[in-house]
Structures are given as C-alpha cells and as structure tokens.
Design an enzyme around this catalytic site. Structure first.
Site, PDB file in Angstrom:
ATOM      1  CB  THR A 180      -2.023  -7.851  13.699  1.00 57.88           C
ATOM      2  OG1 THR A 180      -2.178  -7.615  15.085  1.00 57.88           O
ATOM      3  CG2 THR A 180      -2.973  -6.961  12.928  1.00 57.88           C
ATOM      4  CG  ASP A 233     -13.144  -2.470   4.372  1.00 58.81           C
ATOM      5  OD1 ASP A 233     -13.911  -3.339   3.929  1.00 58.81           O
ATOM      6  OD2 ASP A 233     -11.902  -2.625   4.415  1.00 58.81           O
ATOM      7  CD  GLU A 235      -8.206  -4.373  16.634  1.00 62.33           C
ATOM      8  OE1 GLU A 235      -8.929  -3.367  16.765  1.00 62.33           O
ATOM      9  OE2 GLU A 235      -7.313  -4.460  15.768  1.00 62.33           O
ATOM     10  CG  ASP A 290     -10.872  -4.377   0.931  1.00 60.65           C
ATOM     11  OD1 ASP A 290     -11.259  -3.715   1.916  1.00 60.65           O
ATOM     12  OD2 ASP A 290     -10.050  -5.312   1.047  1.00 60.65           O
ATOM     13  CE  LYS A 314     -10.127  -7.363   7.327  1.00 64.65           C
ATOM     14  NZ  LYS A 314      -8.735  -7.363   7.775  1.00 64.65           N
ATOM     15  CB  SER A 333      -8.140  -2.052   3.175  1.00 63.55           C
ATOM     16  OG  SER A 333      -9.079  -2.515   4.098  1.00 63.55           O
ATOM     17  CG  HIS A 334      -8.981   0.621   6.518  1.00 63.68           C
ATOM     18  ND1 HIS A 334      -8.403  -0.610   6.270  1.00 63.68           N
ATOM     19  CD2 HIS A 334      -8.131   1.284   7.311  1.00 63.68           C
ATOM     20  CE1 HIS A 334      -7.250  -0.684   6.903  1.00 63.68           C
ATOM     21  NE2 HIS A 334      -7.054   0.451   7.526  1.00 63.68           N
ATOM     22  NE  ARG A 368      -3.751  -2.029   2.317  1.00 64.12           N
ATOM     23  CZ  ARG A 368      -4.475  -2.407   3.337  1.00 64.12           C
ATOM     24  NH1 ARG A 368      -4.557  -1.659   4.408  1.00 64.12           N
ATOM     25  NH2 ARG A 368      -5.144  -3.546   3.292  1.00 64.12           N
ATOM     26  CG  ASP A 373     -11.341  -6.753   3.973  1.00 65.75           C
ATOM     27  OD1 ASP A 373     -11.689  -5.581   4.195  1.00 65.75           O
ATOM     28  OD2 ASP A 373     -10.142  -7.113   3.864  1.00 65.75           O
ATOM     29  NE  ARG A 374     -10.354  -3.028   8.203  1.00 67.68           N
ATOM     30  CZ  ARG A 374      -9.547  -2.253   8.905  1.00 67.68           C
ATOM     31  NH1 ARG A 374     -10.031  -1.206   9.521  1.00 67.68           N
ATOM     32  NH2 ARG A 374      -8.271  -2.529   8.992  1.00 67.68           N
TER      33      ARG A 374
HETATM   34  C1  G1P Z   1      -4.957  -3.335  10.208  1.00 69.06           C
HETATM   35  C2  G1P Z   1      -5.666  -4.091  11.305  1.00 69.06           C
HETATM   36  C3  G1P Z   1      -5.514  -5.577  11.080  1.00 69.06           C
HETATM   37  C4  G1P Z   1      -6.019  -5.946   9.699  1.00 69.06           C
HETATM   38  C5  G1P Z   1      -5.345  -5.093   8.647  1.00 69.06           C
HETATM   39  C6  G1P Z   1      -5.925  -5.322   7.264  1.00 69.06           C
HETATM   40  O1  G1P Z   1      -3.580  -3.646  10.229  1.00 69.06           O
HETATM   41  O2  G1P Z   1      -5.178  -3.728  12.572  1.00 69.06           O
HETATM   42  O3  G1P Z   1      -6.229  -6.251  12.080  1.00 69.06           O
HETATM   43  O4  G1P Z   1      -5.774  -7.298   9.425  1.00 69.06           O
HETATM   44  O5  G1P Z   1      -5.496  -3.702   8.960  1.00 69.06           O
HETATM   45  O6  G1P Z   1      -7.278  -4.977   7.204  1.00 69.06           O
HETATM   46  P1  G1P Z   1      -2.467  -2.739  10.943  1.00 69.06           P
HETATM   47  O7  G1P Z   1      -2.583  -1.367  10.329  1.00 69.06           O
HETATM   48  O8  G1P Z   1      -2.848  -2.673  12.392  1.00 69.06           O
HETATM   49  O9  G1P Z   1      -1.180  -3.441  10.679  1.00 69.06           O
HETATM   50 ZN    ZN Z   2     -10.484  -3.999   3.871  1.00 67.60          ZN
END
Ligand code: G1P
Ligand code: ZN
Length: 545
Positions: free
Chosen positions: A346, A279, A366, A281, A378, A113-114, A22, A283-284
């Site tokens: 994670t 979100d 979480e 894409d 997810k 993603s988000h 990313r 998945d959340r």
């Molecule tokens: C974050 C979330 C993690 C998730 C990831 C992708 O990663 O904390 O749980 O799997 O986005 O959606 P982080 O930015 O904390 O590494």
């Molecule tokens: Zn996502």
C-alpha cells in the site's frame, strides 16, 4: 554573513507513514517541531542546495505559517529558487508535475490528504524527490534518524513573503516565484485528453456534471478545467473555495463523506449524469453515475482496458500495477491484454520505480487513487478527465461502461471495512495473532472453500530489489475470493484496522447484488478469523467503502 543557526529540539516521533509525516496541528505547533523535520530533510537531500524547490499545500489550517517557516529554512540552507503556489495552494499532483516540468531538486507538499483540518484537525508534510514522486523508504528513514538527534537548524530572520498575489521576490539571494497554482497542471491535462471532444458533449447538453471539491484544494483547478476550458454546466463545481478547515468536513471522496455530491446526483431527473469528487490535496477521486458508484478497483481495470482510446495513451499500455488490497479486477484485464500486472504494498511510493523503469503506464489503489506515468503521484482530476473522455468516445453512461466491462471480464465484488481509533496495543495484538494463525490456514477449508494462500505479504521491488515485509495478511481462496488485513499508516489517533474483502463473479445474472449482501459470507469469515469484534469492542466498522 548572518548567523542563521538556531538550536534545535530533537523530536522522536517524526517517522513518516504511508504518505509523509501526519500529526495533529497541535503537534506541529510545538516549538521547533516543523523546523526539526524540514532541517532533517535538508540534511538528507543535499541536492537542494543551489537548486529549485517547489512548495505548496492543500490550504488547510497552518499551511500559510508552515510555508513561511520553510521559505526561511530553505533560504538559510542555500536553496537557489523556490516556486510556491499563490495563496500557498498547490495540489499534490500539481507539485509532482511542477517538479518534473521545471527540473526541481524536490518539493514539499503540505497536506494531511483526506484527514480533517482546522486547529483541532490534522496537518502533514511530505517531501517529493526530483522525479516528482515520494521519497523512498531509505530516504525517509534517514530523515527520521536525523530528526532524533538534530542539534541545530538553519533559518533566516527575514520578514514573511506575501503569498496572495503572483510575483517574484527575494529572501537574501534566494529567488521566490509566487506562481499561478493551476495553469501548468491544466495544460498537462489538455495535452493528455481530448478537450474539444468533451467540450462538444457539454455544449450539446448531453453531458452534465457535478464535481465536489469538498472545500479543498481542487476548487480552483476544477473551475479552470471544467467550467472554463471545457464549458461544462456553470454549476459544475460545488464547494469550490478552499477553506482552512474544509468547512468542518472530512475531505475524503467516498460514499460516507461526499454527501453534498450524492444529494445532487440523487436529485431526480434533473440531476447531472456524471458526478465526481476529490480529496483535501487533490490526489484521490470518486466517480459516480446517476444512482451508480464506480468502485475504484473497477475504475483502474476499466481505464486499463480502454486507455488506448484516449490521446495521451493511444500508443497502448506498457503494464499496470495495483496495491495488495486493491481488487484483482485489473489483473483480469492485464492477463487478456498480455501485459504485466504488478502487486505492490500500500502507498504510491511503490509505483515510482515501476513508472521510472517504464514497466507500467497506469497504476491504482482501492482507496480512491489512480494515476499514470504523466506524474509520480495519484491524480484525482486526471481520473475525472479520463472518465469524461471515455464517455465522450464511447457515448455511453458510466453505468453502461461499467456493466459491459463486468460482462466481458467478470465482476469483482469489493468492500473495505475500517475499524478506527482502536487502542494501538490491541490492534498490534490482533495482527500478531493473525500472523501466527495465517501459516496454518493454508490448505484448510472455510465455508466449503479451500484456502490456497495465507501469508503476510512481502514485496521485492523488481527494479532496486529492496524488500518490504509485513505489508498485510492475505487469505486467498480457491474460487478467487480474498480477504486482506492491514493497519493504516496514515491515521493520527490510535490504530485503524482495515479489512478488505473481495469475491469474483463471472455470471452476469449475478452482477446485480448489493455489495455487502454479495460479500456477507466472506465478511462473517473475515470477522471470525480476526476476532475483530471481541478485540476492538466494536460491533460494526466505523466506515465501509
Ligand atoms: C491510505 C490508503 C492508501 C493510500 C494512502 C495515502 O493509507 O489506504 O492506499 O496510499 O492512504 O493516500 P493507509 O491509511 O491505509 O496506510
Ligand atoms: Zn490525498
């Protein structure tokens, strides 16, 4: 035979993070940047040649250009067949499903993603392997090493393929199917959940919902599933048309960013009884009742306790897994059910082996992520349907289901404090100091509570025995309170420190405290141990979830 070989410019910053590569859009727009990463992936995934590839993304700025580039690289690398979503759209769970359903050798998901999109926003690319899940670290490490020394990439000079209608066409010998983005995924959902029962509840008027697609990829999926197949109220989906910049928003389904949804749900007696969001894409997920928020860690625990009530899981649950920072609510359920509960680092990739080895059925994080063995990602809409099905079976509201769960298993108060865009050196120094301190904390008392474990979490994968170190500093108290610190692996600006805080409360009379108030003492301890305010120069977190 044409010469498709073009000189590559090696890049040195293509190390994938928690979930793929990313970067700012402007970074991806550098000459040959995407090409370098994609060719390095082709060099690493030799099974792509002669096989099927799935391709799509969340529709953010640069999605369409990236798809055309990847198609031409795929054609030059001997891919036999590509299935690409109409308008370049495929949610992350849909890609995972398509890879599995059509036995593809892998798939590219274009998403950050988000993270916000648009020309000034973020872009991302992730390669999923033939089980539909994230490529393992050994694979992404090889891609990274290759990307630093790549001398040439292969790419045809074909014209762009129109993506705005479903059709079959060819680039040289490579077949391209532009497919309906939604149908296969919707069918899978229909197979897992009791659609007739949910539909009946919508038709009776007892159930009404609002789903916020946040101008991102899930809009078309949600309209097909909720409005068409489930006959939900006809205003069930808001912000349902995917936009390249998510209408300037931050497509992250949480209380800070899903404000349109919150306004709808707090609109008084006429408000829908169920609210949800997903979100960028898809998945959340975030699950809401009227004036009620379901913490994602609680959601995983409640799903685990009730899965056997739903058609797709009526045979029961094999085991469950949660990431380290996810609250231990699900541990209590697993314990009472006599099933295994795995604690992983994670990132969804750590669940892959456990799912493939049939050790677990459900897993979650979480960070508004939950899923099951139906795919290897997810899945936001899956979680929404899970809850809708639960409401239909239990004939209870979201709040009633959650409160009765707490009554039975106890409540885990939980919060995450994010300090964003900290200078990377300062963030690393903060973590290093914590690491040095953590050993000596074991056995000490803070605020009258003894610390029983204090370490830097290390994970040994029970299936392939690989070891992943330095995954977060955890401090666990005798009364089951817990503090975890880690740096984000998905940000694109400086470093983000995440502090996760939880407290276990069994007495139902104490289940009505506002979360930040319930955790106030622990928050103070967490801030003091890390000296976050002094080191970051920030007096308050940027985001609290
Ligand atoms: C974050 C979330 C993690 C998730 C990831 C992708 O990663 O904390 O749980 O799997 O986005 O959606 P982080 O930015 O904390 O590494
Ligand atoms: Zn996502």
């Amino acid at each position: 035979m044409k010469n498709n070989s073009k000189p590559a410019k090696p890049y040195f910053d293509q190390k994938p993070g928690t979930s793929g590569l990313r970067k700012k859009v402007t970074v991806f727009q550098q000459p040959g940047y995407l090409h370098n990463f994609v060719q390095s992936t082709f060099n690493t995934a030799s099974n792509l040649k002669g096989n099927l590839l799935i391709l799509g993304g969340d529709g953010r700025f640069y999605n369409s250009q990236a798809i055309q580039i990847i198609l031409k690289i795929a054609a030059a690398n001997g891919v036999k067949h590509v299935m690409v979503g109409e308008n370049g759209l495929l949610s992350t769970p849909a890609v995972s499903h398509l890879i599995r359903k059509y036995n593809a050798a892998g798939g590219f998901i274009l998403s950050a993603s988000h993270n916000p999109g648009g020309p000034e926003g973020d872009f991302g690319i992730k390669f999923n392997i033939s089980n539909g899940g994230h490529a393992p670290t050994s694979f992404t490490d090889t891609v990274f090493e290759t990307s630093k020394t790549l001398s040439h990439f292969q790419m045809t000079d074909d014209a762009d393929i129109p993506l705005d209608k479903q059709q079959t066409c060819y680039m040289g010998e490579m077949k391209i199917d532009v497919i309906d983005s939604v149908q296969d995924y919707a069918e899978l959902m229909e197979h897992l959940f009791d659609f007739p029962r949910i539909k009946q509840l919508f038709k009776s008027g007892v159930l009404s919902m609002c789903f916020d697609a946040m101008h991102a990829v899930t809009g078309p999926y949600a309209k097909e599933i909720f409005e068409k197949r489930l006959s939900a109220n006809n205003d069930a989906v808001i912000n349902g048309i995917p936009k390249e910049d998510f209408a300037g928003g931050h497509p992250d389904p949480n209380l800070a960013h899903a404000t349109d949804l919150l306004n709808k749900l707090n609109a008084g007696p006429a408000a829908p009884v169920f609210g949800a969001a997903s979100d960028g894409d898809g998945d959340r997920n975030m699950i809401l009742g009227q004036n009620f928020f379901v913490n994602p860690s609680d959601s995983l625990a409640i799903m685990t306790a009730n899965a056997h009530l739903l058609p797709g899981y009526k045979m029961g649950i094999r085991g469950v897994a949660r990431s380290l920072p996810t609250s231990r609510a699900v541990d209590k359920v697993a314990e009472s059910m006599g099933i295994e509960c795995y604690e992983t680092p994670t990132g969804w990739k750590f669940f892959g082996n456990l799912l493939d080895d049939k050790r677990i059925t459900l897993c979650g994080e979480e960070s508004f992520g939950s899923g099951s063995d139906h795919i290897r990602e997810k899945d936001g809409l899956w979680a929404v349907l899970f809850w809708l099905n639960l409401i239909a079976v239990k004939k209870q509201s979201i709040e009633e289901i959650t409160r009765s769960h707490w009554q039975h298993f106890g409540r885990h108060y939980y919060t995450r404090h994010d300090y964003e865009a900290i200078d990377s050196d300062i963030a690393n120094e903060l973590m290093q100091k914590l690491r040095e301190k953590s050993d000596s904390l074991t056995g000490k008392k803070l605020s009258g509570q003894k610390i029983i474990i204090s370490d830097d979490f290390s994970y040994t994968d029970p299936v392939d025995k690989s070891i992943t170190k330095n995954q977060g500093i955890r401090i666990i108290f005798e009364n089951e309170s817990r503090i975890v610190y880690r740096l984000s692996g998905t940000g694109t600006e400086g470093a983000t420190l995440r502090i996760y805080i939880e407290k276990y409360e069994t007495n139902p009379e104490h289940h009505n405290i506002e979360t930040q108030t319930a955790l106030a003492d622990l928050i103070t301890i967490a801030n003091e141990i890390s000296a976050v305010k002094t080191l970051s120069g920030k007096q308050v977190p940027d985001v609290i979830t």
